[in-house]
Design a protein around this motif. Structure first.
Motif, PDB file in Angstrom:
ATOM      1  N   PRO A 203       0.803  -1.234   0.000  1.00 15.41           N
ATOM      2  CA  PRO A 203       0.000   0.000   0.000  1.00 15.41           C
ATOM      3  C   PRO A 203       0.828   1.272   0.000  1.00 15.41           C
ATOM      4  CG  PRO A 203      -0.922  -1.594   1.528  1.00 15.41           C
ATOM      5  CD  PRO A 203       0.396  -2.157   1.080  1.00 15.41           C
TER       6      PRO A 203
ATOM      7  N   GLN B  86      -1.499  -3.396  -4.048  1.00 12.50           N
ATOM      8  CA  GLN B  86      -2.100  -2.518  -5.045  1.00 12.50           C
ATOM      9  C   GLN B  86      -1.328  -2.659  -6.352  1.00 12.50           C
ATOM     10  OE1 GLN B  86      -1.418   1.749  -4.722  1.00 12.50           O
ATOM     11  NE2 GLN B  86       0.267   1.417  -3.265  1.00 12.50           N
TER      12      GLN B  86
ATOM     13  N   GLY C 116      -5.895  -3.256   0.518  1.00 13.06           N
ATOM     14  CA  GLY C 116      -5.079  -2.897   1.668  1.00 13.06           C
ATOM     15  C   GLY C 116      -3.880  -3.802   1.860  1.00 13.06           C
TER      16      GLY C 116
END
Length: 590
Positions: free
Chosen positions: A190, A229, A226
């Motif tokens: 993240p 990504q 979370g």
């Protein structure tokens, strides 16, 4: 096991090989593959997936006058065509079944099968069978009832044909291993500072790069918000395939509507592509074309070397192979056969430490005191004013772990009611409790944390009831732990004996040490997602094994510790036994 096999990171999701390979191969043949499923049963596909020395397999069509058992046997054999094709397999089906058969819905892979039995309904029993979904995700082992396939046959123009084939591609495990190899898709954490690898499989040959790109474009799996990504915008598609020229330059042509991208976003997107595509040995550099326009990096470069993303790879944070440990409770470091005292505060006389972990940069260490009640942090070497800091207290602290960005983790066993602790390593603040469902409150005997910070691995329970569990960690962009997803139990019950220890074998595979007899232990590997590692894994016995020392960097050796020796389990050093010289609590960085 050779180092390059460890680089393969274990055979994960073996049955997904066909699912993903068909996606790429049919695309190479200009067949558009819908989002609903990667398998398309349309003709013979090009033979570029065949590995050197692997023969093609041309299945036999139905024999006139064949009986029901012969038809079922031929159908199962025909699904093992090489190059990959389901054309011949369809010839064993009734016209209606041929039109409705959906092998893309799942894949079943098995070790062996029984001969077909029955008359009006034919049964085949599979042994050691696993099921995988359409995306290639491992969905567990088949229970005994589900491992019995039942086929209803009908007459078509005087010949037996299968009227209700299972909506799955059913193939023998040995068919995959010579033709396909594992790989990783690389997403970002993240904070956008390190890669988070996710296991896939890819064909050997000219389709490999294309498959990896197509899989990467799908983005992270649902439910991992979370945890990781992607910087590749949603909606992009690969135009046909990825050509690789004689100089090793791969040209990735992407199409789709995308919002404006900053220079940083563009660089991170290309880093994902390049680091993932480096797993095709032909690819040395990458060019990206977006809607017909060649992307240029900062400084005007229009190509990126595949090694450019190495700074984002936490798994190989320390390529030196330095081992750390404790000698008379003091911190030591060096090659496996010669560890020397460091000159930092944790190496001073009288420390009496019992376990230690070293940060990824090698500059800081965390150590548990001899009585297991305090966790101390401090520099590994002198020349700094940073003192030793008391970071946590507990009843029985396990060996700590460091992740990227200097985050520190530990577990207080707390009399069988474990408390998981974490905090920033560079801070003087006490570590704080974080809830890990399936780990917190349990009897935890060992905990690992992946260097990228996305996975927690733990041995839970005692004796023959011990289990190996894995949980995923969701964090914010500023490195706050948001939640930890419930831990999943890995299927280790097919291996006998009590679990003694676990270590990293690669960034997506684990080595598990078990006691299997009086003075005899065994080391086996398992995918961090629970999948079998197969031919790319490790299975060996060690006399007197007590614990393991491993690294997610597959270039580093895996060791088993006995009472007085380090046993090198890598092929390069297989059988090599080094004296421990009184050193205990061996570890790599992390």
């Amino acid at each position: 096991m050779t180092r390059h096999l460890r680089r393969a990171r274990g055979r994960r999701h073996a049955a997904a090989l066909v699912v993903l390979a068909l996606t790429v191969l049919l695309a190479a043949g200009c067949v558009r593959v819908p989002e609903s499923g990667p398998i398309r049963s349309t003709g013979t596909v090009p033979g570029d997936v065949l590995a050197e020395g692997v023969p093609a397999i041309d299945p036999e069509p139905p024999t006139p006058g064949a009986g029901p058992g012969e038809i079922v046997r031929g159908f199962l054999d025909a699904m093992q065509a090489s190059p990959v094709s389901t054309t011949v397999a369809k010839e064993y089906l009734t016209p209606d079944a041929r039109a409705s058969w959906q092998p893309e819905r799942s894949t079943i892979v098995y070790a062996d099968r029984s001969e077909p039995t029955g008359t009006s309904q034919i049964e085949v029993r599979l042994t050691d069978a696993d099921r995988y979904d359409a995306a290639g995700a491992w969905r567990g082992r088949l229970d005994p009832a589900a491992a019995v396939l039942r086929f209803r046959l009908a007459y078509v123009d005087g010949e037996f044909r299968i009227a209700d084939p299972p909506n799955a591609l059913v193939v023998v495990r040995s068919w995959f291993e010579p033709r396909f190899t594992p790989a990783d898709l690389y997403f970002f954490d993240p904070a956008g500072r390190t890669f988070v690898p996710e296991p896939v499989v890819a064909p050997v040959g000219e389709s490999r790069a294309s498959m990896l790109v197509r899989a990467l474009l799908r983005g992270p799996a649902p439910g991992l918000s979370g945890v990781e990504q992607t910087f590749i915008p949603a909606g992009l598609e690969l135009a046909l395939s990825v050509p690789v020229d004689a100089q090793g330059l791969a040209r990735v042509a992407l199409t789709g509507e995308v919002p404006p991208m900053s220079a940083e976003q563009t660089a991170l997107m290309v880093a994902q592509l390049a680091w993932t595509m480096r797993q095709d040995p032909r690819v040395l550099a990458v060019q990206v074309v977006l809607n017909g326009t060649l992307l240029r990096m900062a400084g005007g470069a229009d190509r990126v070397e595949v090694g450019t993303g190495s700074s984002f790879d936490a798994g190989s944070a320390d390529a030196s192979g330095v081992l750390y440990g404790l000698l008379d409770g003091r911190l030591v470091a060096g090659p496996a056969d010669s560890l020397d005292l460091l000159d930092g505060p944790l190496s001073r006389p009288g420390r009496g430490l019992r376990s230690v972990a070293v940060a990824l940069d090698g500059a800081s260490a965390a150590a548990v005191t001899g009585d297991g009640t305090r966790l101390l942090t401090g520099p590994t070497r002198s020349g700094t004013l940073t003192p030793v800091t008391d970071r946590a207290s507990g009843a029985d602290l396990l060996p700590p772990a460091w992740t990227v960005g200097g985050r520190l983790w530990d577990v207080d066993r707390a009399g069988g009611r474990a408390v998981v602790l974490t905090g920033r390593g560079g801070s003087a603040a006490p570590l704080k409790e974080v809830t890990v469902p399936g780990v917190s409150g349990a009897d935890v005997r060992r905990m690992l944390v992946s260097r990228d910070g996305s996975r927690i691995v733990a041995i839970v329970g005692t004796g023959d009831r011990s289990r190996l569990v894995v949980a995923r960690v969701a964090a914010s962009a500023d490195d706050r732990i948001l939640r930890v997803l419930p831990a999943r139990t890995l299927p280790t019950d097919d291996q006998p004996g009590r679990i003694l220890d676990v270590a990293w074998y690669s960034d997506n595979a684990l080595a598990v040490l078990r006691r299997i007899g009086d003075g005899l232990t065994r080391v086996d590997t398992i995918g961090v997602d629970g999948s079998p590692t197969g031919a790319q894994g490790l299975s060996t016995t060690v006399t007197g094994g007590r614990s393991l020392v491993g690294s997610p960097d597959p270039s580093q050796a895996l060791y088993a510790l006995t009472a007085d020796e380090l046993v090198d389990l890598s092929r390069a050093g297989r059988g090599t036994r080094l004296p421990r010289g009184g050193v205990a609590a061996f570890t790599y960085v992390g």
